[in-house]
Design a protein around this motif. Structure first.
Motif, mmCIF file in Angstrom:
data_model
loop_
_atom_site.group_PDB
_atom_site.id
_atom_site.type_symbol
_atom_site.label_atom_id
_atom_site.label_comp_id
_atom_site.label_asym_id
_atom_site.label_seq_id
_atom_site.Cartn_x
_atom_site.Cartn_y
_atom_site.Cartn_z
ATOM 1 N N ALA A 378 0.853 -1.192 0.000
ATOM 2 C CA ALA A 378 0.000 0.000 0.000
ATOM 3 C C ALA A 378 0.890 1.243 0.000
ATOM 4 O O ALA A 378 2.048 1.182 0.437
ATOM 5 N N ALA A 379 0.354 2.363 -0.489
ATOM 6 C CA ALA A 379 1.199 3.548 -0.723
ATOM 7 C C ALA A 379 1.932 4.023 0.525
ATOM 8 O O ALA A 379 3.133 4.223 0.507
ATOM 9 N N ASN A 380 1.235 4.186 1.612
ATOM 10 C CA ASN A 380 1.902 4.656 2.834
ATOM 11 C C ASN A 380 1.501 3.775 3.991
ATOM 12 O O ASN A 380 0.522 4.037 4.674
ATOM 13 N N ILE A 381 2.285 2.763 4.238
ATOM 14 C CA ILE A 381 1.920 1.821 5.298
ATOM 15 C C ILE A 381 2.110 2.506 6.648
ATOM 16 O O ILE A 381 3.200 3.003 6.940
ATOM 17 N N PRO A 382 1.050 2.540 7.455
ATOM 18 C CA PRO A 382 1.216 3.180 8.761
ATOM 19 C C PRO A 382 2.157 2.341 9.629
ATOM 20 O O PRO A 382 2.191 1.117 9.511
ATOM 21 N N ASN A 383 2.921 2.987 10.440
ATOM 22 C CA ASN A 383 3.793 2.311 11.428
ATOM 23 C C ASN A 383 4.856 1.410 10.815
ATOM 24 O O ASN A 383 5.304 0.472 11.477
ATOM 25 N N GLY A 404 12.031 -14.401 9.745
ATOM 26 C CA GLY A 404 12.555 -15.666 9.218
ATOM 27 C C GLY A 404 12.215 -15.983 7.772
ATOM 28 O O GLY A 404 12.201 -17.147 7.380
ATOM 29 N N LEU A 405 11.958 -14.955 6.962
ATOM 30 C CA LEU A 405 11.638 -15.199 5.546
ATOM 31 C C LEU A 405 12.476 -14.280 4.656
ATOM 32 O O LEU A 405 12.493 -13.063 4.856
ATOM 33 N N LEU A 406 13.147 -14.872 3.656
ATOM 34 C CA LEU A 406 13.900 -14.066 2.690
ATOM 35 C C LEU A 406 13.019 -13.785 1.474
ATOM 36 O O LEU A 406 12.419 -14.708 0.904
ATOM 37 N N THR A 407 12.935 -12.502 1.086
ATOM 38 C CA THR A 407 12.235 -12.097 -0.139
ATOM 39 C C THR A 407 13.089 -11.000 -0.780
ATOM 40 O O THR A 407 14.062 -10.552 -0.184
ATOM 41 N N ILE A 408 12.693 -10.553 -1.970
ATOM 42 C CA ILE A 408 13.541 -9.595 -2.704
ATOM 43 C C ILE A 408 12.739 -8.341 -3.042
ATOM 44 O O ILE A 408 11.654 -8.457 -3.623
ATOM 45 N N PRO A 409 13.272 -7.157 -2.738
ATOM 46 C CA PRO A 409 12.557 -5.947 -3.177
ATOM 47 C C PRO A 409 12.628 -5.799 -4.696
ATOM 48 O O PRO A 409 13.600 -6.225 -5.312
ATOM 49 N N ALA A 410 11.589 -5.238 -5.298
ATOM 50 C CA ALA A 410 11.609 -4.913 -6.738
ATOM 51 C C ALA A 410 11.055 -3.510 -6.860
ATOM 52 O O ALA A 410 9.863 -3.309 -6.658
ATOM 53 N N GLY A 411 11.902 -2.547 -7.182
ATOM 54 C CA GLY A 411 11.440 -1.166 -7.198
ATOM 55 C C GLY A 411 11.155 -0.721 -5.764
ATOM 56 O O GLY A 411 11.477 -1.425 -4.793
ATOM 57 N N ALA A 412 10.512 0.434 -5.624
ATOM 58 C CA ALA A 412 10.368 1.041 -4.299
ATOM 59 C C ALA A 412 9.274 0.412 -3.458
ATOM 60 O O ALA A 412 9.292 0.479 -2.235
ATOM 61 N N ASN A 413 8.308 -0.251 -4.097
ATOM 62 C CA ASN A 413 7.104 -0.622 -3.348
ATOM 63 C C ASN A 413 6.634 -2.055 -3.573
ATOM 64 O O ASN A 413 5.514 -2.388 -3.230
ATOM 65 N N VAL A 414 7.466 -2.852 -4.204
ATOM 66 C CA VAL A 414 7.051 -4.227 -4.513
ATOM 67 C C VAL A 414 8.037 -5.218 -3.908
ATOM 68 O O VAL A 414 9.242 -5.000 -3.911
ATOM 69 N N ILE A 415 7.494 -6.310 -3.368
ATOM 70 C CA ILE A 415 8.309 -7.414 -2.833
ATOM 71 C C ILE A 415 8.166 -8.570 -3.807
ATOM 72 O O ILE A 415 7.056 -8.908 -4.202
ATOM 73 N N ARG A 416 9.287 -9.187 -4.167
ATOM 74 C CA ARG A 416 9.229 -10.331 -5.085
ATOM 75 C C ARG A 416 9.389 -11.643 -4.346
ATOM 76 O O ARG A 416 10.238 -11.773 -3.471
ATOM 77 N N LEU A 417 8.593 -12.622 -4.740
ATOM 78 C CA LEU A 417 8.769 -13.993 -4.253
ATOM 79 C C LEU A 417 9.265 -14.824 -5.441
ATOM 80 O O LEU A 417 8.587 -14.919 -6.466
ATOM 81 N N LEU A 418 10.447 -15.393 -5.301
ATOM 82 C CA LEU A 418 11.059 -16.182 -6.374
ATOM 83 C C LEU A 418 11.643 -17.475 -5.799
ATOM 84 O O LEU A 418 12.847 -17.725 -5.910
ATOM 85 N N PRO A 419 10.814 -18.269 -5.142
ATOM 86 C CA PRO A 419 11.358 -19.437 -4.437
ATOM 87 C C PRO A 419 11.808 -20.543 -5.386
ATOM 88 O O PRO A 419 11.601 -20.458 -6.602
#
Ligand SMILES: Cc1ncc(COP(=O)(O)O)c(C=O)c1O
Length: 444
Positions: A378-383, A404-419
């Motif tokens: 979401a654009a501005n996550i509170p807290n 305990g979970l590894l994920t990868i950022p993609a750009g400023a606002n997206v998390i990538r899952l590439l297991p």
């Protein structure tokens, strides 16, 4: 020997800080790294130097196709290294020929060139395009805004993101960028010098945006009309990550079965996925499961354009690298990992959609297909805690690390899952539980 190469100092304290200190002193600081030092792994889990266990949904950025320490890879490495590790490309050897055949069999008649990385695979395709257009003075390659094609000089010139170019100008000439998924923009951008277009089926670094079936089919038609080459950068989205060997096969197949919306919601011809072909495809990452190997496939007759002496790579397609890649193909086939990728991908996507509905103040939407999934925050996550000079994506990834979970950022606002492609149901569920726990805390 002792005088020439002093033995490295022993790592006395096996903790993150001492490993980081080695890097700070000796390693070029070109990467932004997380405060994690890993020591070993097994399947979809990795362990850091303090013994903390992480579930790996990043897969080394879409590389560890069989997870970590897979016995088949160890076995292939051992067996081949007892025979022949490297001989140069002055000679023939069976593993390279067999690997090229396996790739050709999964795409269509053509030929394969082997190299070591995704950027190098793309470089090969750029050279192929230049060779194709040389006698007509055509050399220009169009790529998409927000694309990513590697960090070499041609790679950053090809990449449609200013951040990779900054400080390295002047850019290598011969590349222009057009909006993604916009056929009219490509048509308008074509100049008398244009010889090729390269796109990703799913933009990985650019935030998990997928090409539409109409875009792919339209590009093919346009390239045929203008006698241009159509290249797909399959470095990240290829190798069964979408449930098919290449992402275009999956994208066009999805349209056929109505999973993806079409322009007029009409199903396209059933065979679009099998009749559509690009002229060249680059690959790397998952092909070696962590062993560095890259390649490009060029459709017949373009596969013969680069004749003897025109292109080379010392380590391209070594017996060792090819033996590992062949073994991975064997495991993928035997364990039906393309099907697993589909099943796990659909399960993860559906569950993440539910999380997006439950925690809209944290997750805006999810995108992707197979085991290439993007979670748009979401654009501005509170807290959202953490260093506010860092992107939301990096701060969210840090929270997942702590849980305990590894994920990868993609750009400023997206998390990538590439297991890993062999991700298990229980591991997918565990990853979802961790994502939900973080989202729930933030939603407060
Ligand atoms: C689509 C795409 N192309 C090319 C590359 C470059 O690959 P490499 O880092 O192996 O040079 C990447 C790497 O992330 C990629 O995602």
């Amino acid at each position: 020997m002792k005088d020439i190469v002093p033995s490295p100092p022993p790592i006395v304290r096996n903790d993150v800080a001492s490993v980081q200190a080695l890097f700070q002193k000796n390693v070029v600081p070109s990467y932004g790294r997380f405060d994690i030092a890993l020591s070993h792994g097994s399947g979809s889990y990795v362990f850091d130097v303090t013994g903390k266990r992480y579930l790996d949904f990043g897969g080394g950025i879409a590389v560890t196709s069989l997870g970590h320490a897979h016995p088949a890879i160890t076995e292939a490495l051992l067996e081949q290294s007892r025979k022949l590790v490297h001989i140069s490309n002055l000679y023939y050897h069976e593993p390279q020929g067999r690997l090229a055949e396996a790739i050709v069999n999964l795409i269509a008649p053509g030929k394969v060139f082997f190299c070591n990385s995704g950027a190098e695979a793309n470089e090969g395709l750029f050279k192929l395009a230049r060779k194709f257009g040389h006698d007509e003075g055509r050399y220009e390659i169009l790529t998409a805004i927000n694309s990513f094609h590697g960090r070499t000089l041609a790679g950053i010139a090809a990449t449609g993101q200013d951040k990779v170019k900054k400080g390295f100008e002047p850019m290598m000439p011969g590349f222009r960028h057009v909006p993604y998924n916009d056929l009219a923009a490509v048509r308008d951008a074509i100049s008398p010098a244009t010889i090729a277009i390269m796109i990703e089926g799913i933009q990985g670094e650019g935030g998990l945006t997928m090409a539409s079936p109409e875009y792919l089919l339209g590009l093919r038609k346009l390239c045929d009309e203008k006698r241009m080459l159509l290249f797909m950068d399959g470095v990240q989205d290829g190798y069964f990550r979408t449930g098919r060997f290449q992402s275009f096969q999956r994208i066009l197949e999805q349209r056929a079965v109505g999973i993806l919306p079409t322009e007029k919601n009409q199903p396209c011809q059933q065979d679009a996925g099998s009749t559509f072909l690009p002229d060249g495809i680059s690959m790397a990452k998952s092909l070696g499961g962590g062993f560095p190997i890259g390649a490009f496939w060029a459709r017949a007759p373009y596969g013969d354009l680069l004749g003897p002496g025109t292109h080379a790579s010392t380590f391209g397609g070594t017996p060792l690298g090819c033996a590992v890649a062949l073994k991975i193909f064997e495991v993928v086939r035997q364990e039906k990992l393309a099907d697993n990728t589909r099943t796990m991908g659909e399960f993860l996507r559906a569950s993440l959609q539910s999380l997006a509905k439950k925690y809209p103040q944290v997750i805006q939407e999810t995108r992707g297909v197979g085991l290439m999934i993007g979670i748009e925050l979401a654009a501005n996550i509170p807290n959202l805690p953490g260093d506010t000079t860092k992107t939301q994506a990096v701060r969210f990834v840090n929270l997942l690390h702590a849980a305990g979970l590894l994920t990868i950022p993609a750009g400023a606002n997206v998390i990538r899952l590439l297991p890993a492609l062999n991700l298990r149901q229980s591991e997918a569920e565990e990853g979802l539980r961790i994502i939900e726990s973080v989202a729930a805390k933030l939603a407060g």
